[in-house]
Structure formats: C-alpha cells, structure tokens
Write a protein that holds these residues in place. Structure first.
Motif, mmCIF file in Angstrom:
data_model
loop_
_atom_site.group_PDB
_atom_site.id
_atom_site.type_symbol
_atom_site.label_atom_id
_atom_site.label_comp_id
_atom_site.label_asym_id
_atom_site.label_seq_id
_atom_site.Cartn_x
_atom_site.Cartn_y
_atom_site.Cartn_z
ATOM 1 N N GLY A 286 96.091 33.190 22.516
ATOM 2 C CA GLY A 286 95.890 32.617 21.197
ATOM 3 C C GLY A 286 95.467 31.164 21.177
ATOM 4 O O GLY A 286 95.372 30.567 20.092
ATOM 5 N N ASP A 287 95.203 30.578 22.363
ATOM 6 C CA ASP A 287 94.695 29.198 22.393
ATOM 7 C C ASP A 287 93.204 29.222 22.088
ATOM 8 O O ASP A 287 92.352 28.939 22.938
ATOM 9 N N ILE A 288 92.900 29.542 20.855
ATOM 10 C CA ILE A 288 91.515 29.777 20.448
ATOM 11 C C ILE A 288 91.124 28.778 19.366
ATOM 12 O O ILE A 288 91.823 28.634 18.360
ATOM 13 N N TYR A 289 90.029 28.107 19.597
ATOM 14 C CA TYR A 289 89.492 27.163 18.615
ATOM 15 C C TYR A 289 88.380 27.854 17.829
ATOM 16 O O TYR A 289 87.423 28.367 18.411
ATOM 17 N N PHE A 290 88.526 27.864 16.511
ATOM 18 C CA PHE A 290 87.440 28.346 15.663
ATOM 19 C C PHE A 290 86.481 27.191 15.410
ATOM 20 O O PHE A 290 86.908 26.060 15.142
ATOM 21 N N GLY A 291 85.194 27.464 15.510
ATOM 22 C CA GLY A 291 84.225 26.397 15.309
ATOM 23 C C GLY A 291 82.893 26.906 14.813
ATOM 24 O O GLY A 291 82.677 28.112 14.644
ATOM 25 N N PHE A 292 81.974 25.980 14.586
ATOM 26 C CA PHE A 292 80.633 26.354 14.151
ATOM 27 C C PHE A 292 79.631 25.295 14.573
ATOM 28 O O PHE A 292 79.980 24.130 14.825
ATOM 29 N N ASN A 293 78.397 25.731 14.697
ATOM 30 C CA ASN A 293 77.257 24.847 14.947
ATOM 31 C C ASN A 293 76.263 25.033 13.817
ATOM 32 O O ASN A 293 75.954 26.168 13.427
ATOM 33 N N VAL A 294 75.769 23.930 13.291
ATOM 34 C CA VAL A 294 74.714 23.965 12.276
ATOM 35 C C VAL A 294 73.566 23.115 12.777
ATOM 36 O O VAL A 294 73.766 21.976 13.211
ATOM 37 N N VAL A 295 72.371 23.662 12.735
ATOM 38 C CA VAL A 295 71.184 22.960 13.231
ATOM 39 C C VAL A 295 70.161 22.860 12.112
ATOM 40 O O VAL A 295 69.884 23.840 11.415
ATOM 41 N N ARG A 296 69.591 21.679 11.979
ATOM 42 C CA ARG A 296 68.513 21.475 11.012
ATOM 43 C C ARG A 296 67.359 20.787 11.722
ATOM 44 O O ARG A 296 67.535 19.733 12.350
ATOM 45 N N ASN A 297 66.176 21.384 11.658
ATOM 46 C CA ASN A 297 65.000 20.844 12.322
ATOM 47 C C ASN A 297 64.115 20.081 11.350
ATOM 48 O O ASN A 297 63.915 20.513 10.202
ATOM 49 N N PHE A 298 63.567 18.963 11.831
ATOM 50 C CA PHE A 298 62.663 18.144 11.046
ATOM 51 C C PHE A 298 61.372 17.930 11.849
ATOM 52 O O PHE A 298 61.440 17.605 13.036
ATOM 53 N N THR A 299 60.233 18.126 11.210
ATOM 54 C CA THR A 299 58.949 17.885 11.871
ATOM 55 C C THR A 299 58.610 16.413 11.733
ATOM 56 O O THR A 299 58.229 15.953 10.655
#
Length: 304
Positions: A286-299
C-alpha cells in the motif's frame, strides 16, 4: 424493304459499338489495377519512420524515446500525492504532495534540452535527449528507436550546521539508453539501461554508482485510452539490498490538445536520480503514490 434493311444494319452496328466499348472499359480498368499493384509493390521499398511509439515524452516515472519536435516547447506538470495507506487523517495521501515543473524544447527533431524543478529536496535538474535511431519500415528498415538521455541534478536544501559539505556534493547524474519498439498500432515496449552517479550519499548502505535496468510498455485500449506501466530493477549491490525496485501502472487519456496521464507508483521522486536509487515504498503493502502528468505543447518556431 430497303428501309427495313437500313434499320437492321443500324441495330447490328449499335450492338457492335456497345460490345467494343464494353470491352475497352474493362481493359482500361485492368490497366489501372495493374498500375495500382505496381505502386503497392513499390511501397515496401519506401522507407517510412514509425511515428508515436509513445504519446508523450514521459511514460510514468520514466522518460520515453519521444521528443517534442523542432521548435516545440513542452510544459510539464508532474504531481505526486502521499501514499494511499497514510490513512484518513491525511485523506489517503491527498493532503501531501510533491510537484515538479519542467520545460522541454526541441532544438531539432532529434535534439531536446530540458530543465525542471522538483519540490522534493528542492531539486533543480537539466537534461539533454538525442534521438540516435528511429524505427522505420521499408528499405533499410530499423527495428527499434534509440534515444540517449543524460541529466544532472542539484539539491538546494540547506546543510545542517554540523555538516561539512561543499556544493559539489549536491550534484548527481543520470545516463540512459532508451530502446523502444512499436510492435503494432496498439503495443509499444521500451528498455532502459540506466546508470546513476551521486557525488554524495547519506549512509554506507547506499552507493555512489547505481546500475538498473528499466522496462516500460503502452497498450492501447481505445482510440483515446491506453494502459501504461514501467519498472526499474536494481542490479545487485548495497542499494538493491536496502531500497526497492520502482513500479508504476497508469492510464493515458488523449484529450485532443494534449495527453493526461494518471498513475499509481511506489516512487515519489520524478527524476531518475530520485526514484531509481531511492525508492523505499513497498507497492504491494500500500505504499502507493497517486499522481498525474499534464503536458501542454507550444509552437515557438513554426516549421516550414
């Protein structure tokens, strides 16, 4: 009688013309079909680069073979909450958080520079990625893609008054060869031989040089949803005896403009120097980290 003969001759002449036209049309269609077959026969000889082995520059904890592309600036927000087994008092980890912000810029389609800052240990990092090989089909086909990664990081935590350390001891380095293959439109697999070097370690149980072998995969489920996983196996040594292998599972959700990544992992760190040699959580306890990655690209620089 002459009029009747005229109509009979005209009728037979018309039928003959129809038969000739009918015979000519299939012949023309047959020629078109042969031309298409010739083009299809030539297509396997055309070299085509395999695109989108992964949908982002990161998989879960690990980086992928992908780069932003020439003139593209990628802004990443990486977030990890506390462990799920921390209890209701900490709202199962949601009261605790570690954050990393980073920018990645494609100097070319092959070369990328990146910088980032993690709240964990107040760490700044920088890296360079180079796409040495790209998977392709056709003439002179390449079976895999290979991207080389080198990064350095520096912690800026204040030293304790009793510690006698110089600033060089704050530095650590990571070197990886990211080797990936897209087996089908749905399945991609990546291997990651890894070396971590730390100028300073806290205890004798740790090592300055840590070797690991990582693996990752992406399995597409629907048009916009894919399952992901990554894993790092620490090669035998003091670090492997006292720390745990990094495990992560997650999902990629494509939302048109960018990819939203949700994951569960036993590693809180989000750069190689923090998660490869320093993961202590037991995923199956149960040593589990919930997480997320968000990526935004710009030209930044439009491609001509």
């Amino acid at each position: 009688m002459m009029l009747r003969n005229f109509y009979t001759s005209a009728l037979w002449g018309g039928l003959l013309a129809v038969l000739l036209l009918a015979g000519a049309r299939p012949a023309r269609a047959q020629d078109d079909l042969l031309n298409q077959l010739e083009q299809q026969t030539a297509d396997p000889q055309k070299r085509e680069v395999v695109q989108a082995t992964f949908k982002g520059t990161h998989i879960i904890s690990s980086q992928s073979v992908e780069t932003p592309g020439k003139g593209t600036l990628a802004f990443l927000i990486q977030h990890r909450f506390g462990t799920l087994n921390s209890g209701a008092y900490n709202f199962f980890g949601l009261d605790q958080a570690v954050l990393r912000l980073s920018f990645e810029y494609g100097l070319s389609d092959r070369l990328t520079l990146g910088v980032g800052r993690s709240s964990q240990n107040k760490t700044f990092d920088g890296f360079v990625k180079y796409r040495a090989l790209r998977q392709s089909t056709g003439a002179q086909a390449m079976p895999v893609s290979v991207t080389l990664l080198a990064s350095s990081a520096i912690t800026t935590l204040k030293f304790a008054p009793t510690e006698k350390r110089d600033d060089v001891s704050r530095l650590s380095y990571a070197y990886q060869a990211l080797i990936a293959r897209k087996f089908s439109p749905s399945l991609s697999v990546q291997l990651m031989p890894t070396l971590i070097h730390r100028n300073y370690v806290d205890t004798e149980a740790e090592e300055n040089d840590v070797y690991a072998l990582g693996g990752a995969l992406r399995q597409k489920i629907t048009k916009r949803l894919a399952l992901t996983a990554d894993y790092f196996y620490l090669l035998p040594g003091n670090t492997a005896d006292n720390f745990r292998n990094t495990i992560g599972v997650g999902v990629d959700i494509e939302t048109g403009g960018h990819v939203f990544q949700l994951h569960l992992t036993n590693a809180q760190g989000m750069i190689e120097q923090l998660y490869v040699p320093r993961t202590s959580g037991n995923f199956f306890n149960g040593d589990i980290y919930f997480g997320f990655n968000v990526v935004r690209n710009f030209t930044v620089k439009p491609q001509l």
